[in-house]
Design a protein around this motif. Structure first.
Motif, PDB file in Angstrom:
ATOM      1  N   PHE A  39       0.861  -1.373  -0.047  1.00  0.00           N
ATOM      2  CA  PHE A  39      -0.006  -0.084   0.170  1.00  0.00           C
ATOM      3  C   PHE A  39       0.872   1.205  -0.023  1.00  0.00           C
ATOM      4  O   PHE A  39       0.352   2.199  -0.627  1.00  0.00           O
ATOM      5  N   ILE A  40       2.236   1.140   0.500  1.00  0.00           N
ATOM      6  CA  ILE A  40       2.856   2.347   0.744  1.00  0.00           C
ATOM      7  C   ILE A  40       3.413   2.619  -0.675  1.00  0.00           C
ATOM      8  O   ILE A  40       3.628   3.636  -1.091  1.00  0.00           O
ATOM      9  N   GLU A  41       3.807   1.490  -1.385  1.00  0.00           N
ATOM     10  CA  GLU A  41       4.312   1.582  -2.907  1.00  0.00           C
ATOM     11  C   GLU A  41       3.221   2.243  -3.679  1.00  0.00           C
ATOM     12  O   GLU A  41       3.182   3.018  -4.279  1.00  0.00           O
ATOM     13  N   GLU A  42       1.923   1.879  -3.512  1.00  0.00           N
ATOM     14  CA  GLU A  42       0.902   2.154  -4.280  1.00  0.00           C
ATOM     15  C   GLU A  42       0.525   3.638  -3.952  1.00  0.00           C
ATOM     16  O   GLU A  42       0.031   4.394  -4.837  1.00  0.00           O
ATOM     17  N   ALA A  43       0.688   4.337  -2.825  1.00  0.00           N
ATOM     18  CA  ALA A  43       0.616   5.470  -2.499  1.00  0.00           C
ATOM     19  C   ALA A  43       1.489   6.560  -3.096  1.00  0.00           C
ATOM     20  O   ALA A  43       1.435   7.929  -3.168  1.00  0.00           O
ATOM     21  N   GLY A  44       2.628   5.896  -3.691  1.00  0.00           N
ATOM     22  CA  GLY A  44       3.590   6.672  -4.352  1.00  0.00           C
ATOM     23  C   GLY A  44       5.003   6.628  -4.102  1.00  0.00           C
ATOM     24  O   GLY A  44       5.937   7.434  -4.345  1.00  0.00           O
ATOM     25  N   ALA A  45       5.301   6.091  -3.009  1.00  0.00           N
ATOM     26  CA  ALA A  45       6.526   5.946  -2.383  1.00  0.00           C
ATOM     27  C   ALA A  45       7.763   5.506  -3.594  1.00  0.00           C
ATOM     28  O   ALA A  45       7.602   4.457  -4.217  1.00  0.00           O
ATOM     29  N   ASP A  46       8.880   6.279  -3.475  1.00  0.00           N
ATOM     30  CA  ASP A  46       9.785   5.718  -4.697  1.00  0.00           C
ATOM     31  C   ASP A  46      10.563   4.744  -4.137  1.00  0.00           C
ATOM     32  O   ASP A  46      11.375   3.995  -4.783  1.00  0.00           O
ATOM     33  N   ALA A  47      10.764   4.511  -2.573  1.00  0.00           N
ATOM     34  CA  ALA A  47      11.397   3.485  -2.117  1.00  0.00           C
ATOM     35  C   ALA A  47      10.784   3.239  -0.407  1.00  0.00           C
ATOM     36  O   ALA A  47       9.938   4.062  -0.086  1.00  0.00           O
ATOM     37  N   LEU A  48      11.164   2.118   0.005  1.00  0.00           N
ATOM     38  CA  LEU A  48      10.812   1.871   1.507  1.00  0.00           C
ATOM     39  C   LEU A  48      11.937   1.602   2.289  1.00  0.00           C
ATOM     40  O   LEU A  48      12.782   0.703   2.034  1.00  0.00           O
ATOM     41  N   GLU A  49      11.813   2.301   3.371  1.00  0.00           N
ATOM     42  CA  GLU A  49      12.614   1.811   4.541  1.00  0.00           C
ATOM     43  C   GLU A  49      12.115   1.142   5.692  1.00  0.00           C
ATOM     44  O   GLU A  49      11.038   1.799   6.204  1.00  0.00           O
ATOM     45  N   LEU A  50      12.418  -0.016   5.784  1.00  0.00           N
ATOM     46  CA  LEU A  50      11.997  -0.846   6.904  1.00  0.00           C
ATOM     47  C   LEU A  50      12.767  -0.891   8.300  1.00  0.00           C
ATOM     48  O   LEU A  50      13.985  -1.132   8.397  1.00  0.00           O
TER      49      LEU A  50
ATOM     50  N   THR B 295      15.077  -0.603   1.843  1.00  0.00           N
ATOM     51  CA  THR B 295      16.351  -0.448   2.709  1.00  0.00           C
ATOM     52  C   THR B 295      15.944  -0.852   4.040  1.00  0.00           C
ATOM     53  O   THR B 295      14.709  -0.783   4.451  1.00  0.00           O
ATOM     54  N   VAL B 296      16.783  -1.421   4.949  1.00  0.00           N
ATOM     55  CA  VAL B 296      16.759  -1.944   6.280  1.00  0.00           C
ATOM     56  C   VAL B 296      17.292  -1.104   7.244  1.00  0.00           C
ATOM     57  O   VAL B 296      18.558  -0.871   7.103  1.00  0.00           O
ATOM     58  N   LYS B 297      16.491  -0.392   8.162  1.00  0.00           N
ATOM     59  CA  LYS B 297      17.383   0.459   9.054  1.00  0.00           C
ATOM     60  C   LYS B 297      17.598  -0.342  10.440  1.00  0.00           C
ATOM     61  O   LYS B 297      16.426  -1.044  10.944  1.00  0.00           O
ATOM     62  N   LEU B 298      18.743  -0.301  10.679  1.00  0.00           N
ATOM     63  CA  LEU B 298      18.982  -1.434  11.974  1.00  0.00           C
ATOM     64  C   LEU B 298      19.481  -0.763  13.071  1.00  0.00           C
ATOM     65  O   LEU B 298      20.060   0.471  13.160  1.00  0.00           O
ATOM     66  N   SER B 299      19.457  -1.573  14.172  1.00  0.00           N
ATOM     67  CA  SER B 299      20.293  -1.051  15.434  1.00  0.00           C
ATOM     68  C   SER B 299      21.744  -1.691  15.416  1.00  0.00           C
ATOM     69  O   SER B 299      22.130  -2.503  14.531  1.00  0.00           O
ATOM     70  N   PRO B 300      22.603  -0.906  16.301  1.00  0.00           N
ATOM     71  CA  PRO B 300      24.138  -1.499  16.379  1.00  0.00           C
ATOM     72  C   PRO B 300      24.211  -2.741  17.093  1.00  0.00           C
ATOM     73  O   PRO B 300      25.468  -3.104  17.276  1.00  0.00           O
ATOM     74  N   PHE B 301      23.084  -3.133  17.587  1.00  0.00           N
ATOM     75  CA  PHE B 301      23.375  -4.121  18.779  1.00  0.00           C
ATOM     76  C   PHE B 301      23.334  -5.749  18.436  1.00  0.00           C
ATOM     77  O   PHE B 301      23.067  -6.556  19.357  1.00  0.00           O
ATOM     78  N   PHE B 302      23.447  -5.885  17.167  1.00  0.00           N
ATOM     79  CA  PHE B 302      23.421  -7.438  16.718  1.00  0.00           C
ATOM     80  C   PHE B 302      24.708  -7.922  16.988  1.00  0.00           C
ATOM     81  O   PHE B 302      25.887  -7.332  16.865  1.00  0.00           O
TER      82      PHE B 302
END
Length: 337
Positions: free
Chosen positions: A122-133, A169-176
């Motif tokens: 749905f975020i893609e259909e709304a017009g986003a050029d990319a997605l950050e998870l 793209t995936v947003k991470l924490s530094p704690f892995f």
């Protein structure tokens, strides 16, 4: 001076983009960011909990904790926050896309497998050029292993990627525990980019009210050091774009990020504190520094100080660690006796 770059398949006039923040909730501020020269805008996050609220209702979400001790109520979001759900988010995304001509990146935040991953489309259909998870997650269960957490995250990335055509793209924490290996798994699962890092809020305790006070302080330049280390470690090693988030306030911060291997650089705190005029100031500082060092483009600069050609980064880190400890001297006292 050529400051152009590519990030997530998007051609950007320079690497400075607005990271996820409340700013896109106001169209005047969105237009101000574009007028100030920002290269792209990241939406604030649509949370897994908001989608769940749309599916089962906020009372069911919070009701699971009704038998907990009363002080725990302060940890949970207000119902009206949860009710700002999917449709409101998608509508604002459409408005932002109509308001500006620069790329707009959607943001989805969740950590548990479930139906919410379907809503990436749905975020893609709304017009986003990319997605950050944004995989914002604090491990609190004594019976859940690090491997189980990583497996879950990899599965979520694969499920989201299967449902969209736009870059992810995936947003991470530094704690892995083993971040390079985890980053490699995310790449294999379909991530086109990685964002280093999300910032964990650190709640304080109000000793007068005997209550928990959630708080998120704005970043400062010293926070960038952690990002630089891992940017340098990952740069050139994986087929993903890299973005830095947290601690970018000056042109030198921007230059350091590119030297460590960043394809884009996200700014939030500096914009919240200084407004969109900060964008031009930082880019001017970067340009002057590059001219002074005789760089003509970002491509010449990018990754020049990463670890790609270091045969043993672990040994280098240990050597630098020992050198720093041995070189530290007690700060002299200025007290007068």
């Amino acid at each position: 001076m050529d400051l152009s770059t590519k990030y997530l398949g998007l051609q950007l006039k320079h690497p400075l983009i607005a990271g996820a923040s409340p700013l896109p909730d106001d169209l005047d501020k969105v237009r101000g960011l574009e007028d100030g020269g920002i290269a792209a805008i990241t939406m604030y996050s649509l949370f897994e909990e908001q989608i769940t609220q749309n599916l089962i209702g906020s009372e069911a979400h919070i009701g699971a904790y009704e038998n907990s001790f009363s002080e725990a109520a302060s940890y949970f979001p207000e119902v009206d926050l949860l009710e700002r759900g999917l449709e409101a988010y998608l509508e604002q995304l459409r408005r932002v896309k109509e308001a500006v001509s620069i790329p707009v990146i959607g943001s989805l935040n969740g950590t548990r497998e479930g139906e919410w991953v379907y809503y990436a489309s749905f975020i893609e259909e709304a017009g986003a050029d990319a997605l950050e998870l944004n995989l914002y997650f604090l491990a609190t269960d004594f019976d859940v292993t690090a491997a189980e957490i990583e497996d879950r995250c990899v599965s979520i990335v694969a499920q989201v990627k299967d449902r969209i055509e736009i870059p992810l793209t995936v947003k991470l924490s530094p704690f892995f525990t083993a971040l390079p290996h985890f980053a490699k798994r995310l790449s294999h699962a379909g991530a086109d980019g990685l964002v280093l890092f999300n910032r964990f809020y650190q709640p304080d305790i109000d000793t007068d009210e005997l209550d928990v006070r959630p708080a998120l302080d704005l970043s400062h330049s010293p926070e960038l050091r952690l990002r630089l280390r891992w940017l340098a470690m990952l740069s050139g090693q994986l087929p993903v774009d890299l973005s830095v988030s947290g601690g970018v306030h000056t042109g030198l911060d921007l230059a350091k990020s590119i030297m460590a291997g960043a394809d884009s650089v996200q700014m939030v705190s500096a914009l919240l504190m200084n407004g969109p005029q900060k964008i031009g100031q930082v880019l001017k500082e970067l340009t002057h520094w590059m001219e002074d060092k005789e760089y003509s483009s970002l491509e010449e600069l990018r990754g020049c100080l990463n670890y790609q050609h270091c045969p043993d980064p672990e040994a280098l880190e240990r050597a630098n660690y020992m050198r720093v400890l041995k070189s530290f001297r007690t700060i002299p006292s200025h007290r007068k006796d």
